[in-house]
Design an enzyme around this catalytic site. Sequence first.
Site, PDB file in Angstrom:
ATOM      1  N   GLU A 426      42.786  40.315  38.923  1.00 20.27           N
ATOM      2  CA  GLU A 426      44.110  40.667  39.681  1.00 20.27           C
ATOM      3  C   GLU A 426      44.237  39.686  40.575  1.00 20.27           C
ATOM      4  OE1 GLU A 426      41.592  43.043  37.556  1.00 20.27           O
ATOM      5  OE2 GLU A 426      41.001  42.155  38.827  1.00 20.27           O
ATOM      6  N   HIS A 494      36.182  53.906  38.187  1.00 17.31           N
ATOM      7  CA  HIS A 494      37.888  53.939  37.432  1.00 17.31           C
ATOM      8  C   HIS A 494      38.580  55.570  38.174  1.00 17.31           C
ATOM      9  CE1 HIS A 494      35.794  52.196  34.117  1.00 17.31           C
ATOM     10  NE2 HIS A 494      36.397  51.692  34.224  1.00 17.31           N
TER      11      HIS A 494
END
Length: 690
Positions: A426, A494
Amino acid sequence: MAKSKTAKKSTDKFDWKKISELILQSRAMDEKEESELVPQKEVLYQFSARGHELGQVLLGSLLTHKHDAASAYYRSRPLLLSLGLDLEDAMAAPMGKSGGYSDGRDIGVVCNRPDADGPKVLPMAGDVGSQYTPAIGWAQGIEYRRKVLKEKEYDKAISVILGGDGSVATNGFWSALTIATTQNLPVLFYIEDNGYGISVDSEFQTPGGVITNNLRSFSNLRIFDGDGTLPEEAAGLMDEAVNYVRDRKGPAMIRLTVPRLNGHSYQDNQAYKDEKLIQKEKKNDPLIKLEKFMVPDHITKRTWNNWEKKAKEAIEEAAGNALARPQPDKGNTEKFAFDEGELPGIGGLAVEGHEFPESSEEPNPEKQRINIVEAIRRTLKYELETNEKLLVFGEDVGKKGGVHAATMDLQSNFGEDRVFDTSLSEEGIIGRAVGMAYSGLMPVAEIQFRKYADPATEQLNNCGTVRWRTANRFAAPIVVRMPGGFAKCGDPWHSMSNEVFFAHAIGWQVAMPSNAQDAVGLLRSAMRSNNPTMFFEHRNLLDAKYARKPYPGDQYVIPFGKANFLQEGEEITIVTWGAMCERSETAVNNLGVSADIIDLRTLMPWDKDTVISSVQKTNRCLVVHEDNQTAGFGSEIVSAIMKEAFEYLDAPVQRITMPDIPVPYNVGLMESVLPNEEKIAAGIRDIIAF
């Protein structure tokens, strides 16, 4: 590696007089700051470049292409001098004076150079290792404009990264190295190895203490190693390394050993070094060796002394002029957190005069309802069709079409240059997006889930503040698509919402659509904005019946900061966003109360005027959000209401939120802590009955 060969290479191409003058000026600057300006508290942060000057000035003299860019760090002032940094600006910046490359907003040696007609220096940062991945984005921008857009002026341009040996332990270094080598980008890594990261020696930064020894097995990476204190050797190696990358033979790394002749910063007394080492480093001063190289073979000792005298005089004059500069205008301190209509020097589509297709705030809906996934896909498709500088990328967005299918078939339609997968980093995804934005592209990056953005926090924060930090010299308008929130179940990895994090992040727009129509309008606005935007895609809404709306047309846009009334009424105002819109509507309808239900749609900026106006009408307010309660964005809304509408209230403003825990995996546990219709209804009843 070809140390002995390059050491003998001719150095005639270098202007040694100019190189000597620049190094002498850099040294005189450090001496002026260390002996006078810091003790007198005219300079509050000082990072000496003593010992690092030779390699940087040599490198700067080789950056001659208009689209070359260097991404450097706080010890890189000699590089800036070699590229034309004005001496007065260089002295004024550490004093925090007006003008220069930050107008007093940033540490003086955290430099930038947005020269439209010459090599650029990308905005530096104070955190170690964050300079790497934006330079990768610049390199990818070079190649995209050269190969895909067929802009010949980008031929031979390169991206250069400067870092110390301590920075090779960071995520940014390894992410950049992976991207550069796997994508064969025109990147030169220049590692200035002084043996220390503040007080920690190289053995703790990399096994064996020499990073290049560990990288010789890397495919597609040429290694150059040498002594950064020897003029001929350093010049030959630097010339060969730059030409290797410029000739598109692949990425390269040059590591030059240098002494750090002062501490990490002025306050660092180097007590962790023994006296023998300190004396050894002083004898290894590249300035001493440069003088020996120049005298008597090239110039006389008298000429050298004259150069030294002139350098000190130039710095004295520059320092005097810098001290005489006014303090920065306090009235401008809040300017440039966001775009204010003044074009930055570098960054984004607006700088190049890009024109978008016609847009409208009025929807032109089709008959068929679509879900949010399809809305996002169609919006991306249209913008890809009409904007050749827009790129979509992230993990699994290519052949797979994204883990939520939002990019399905885009790669087959637009090719791998425009829609592409990335390595699992990321930091690399966001950092390269920033560099692409600097290069004049519009990057649309995907982070698969909110929690996964955590490794990219450094790049996200730096992206948001860059316009302010550089006083509008640079900007990085990017779009980050990020799913999150609960779905069929929860879990701590998540299902995080945490939108307040990005609302609190300086310089970021934050969008949270609750339905397909809003997703289209907000995403299109984001991709045409001059500000970076966090576009939050709620997992529970991606295919929800509630969120399905007709596609509103290819021209539809929604301005940021404009809320939407889901319902209008008289008894209470409910302020919400995202997945809580459906639950709030259900609660109101089940109760049969008359309520203004306001979907903010964007949290930064948020539509305060609409909320205040509604509260002044209904005299009651409930804020509902999925994020945790403590310091959630609802607190900001309540604070504004208490300040601007307190006299209109007939009951205390209340909040219905998640408690201060992660989202549980078990469905029953998840529903027990999420705001639901029953909790919202109970809150409404309490407020109305007060």
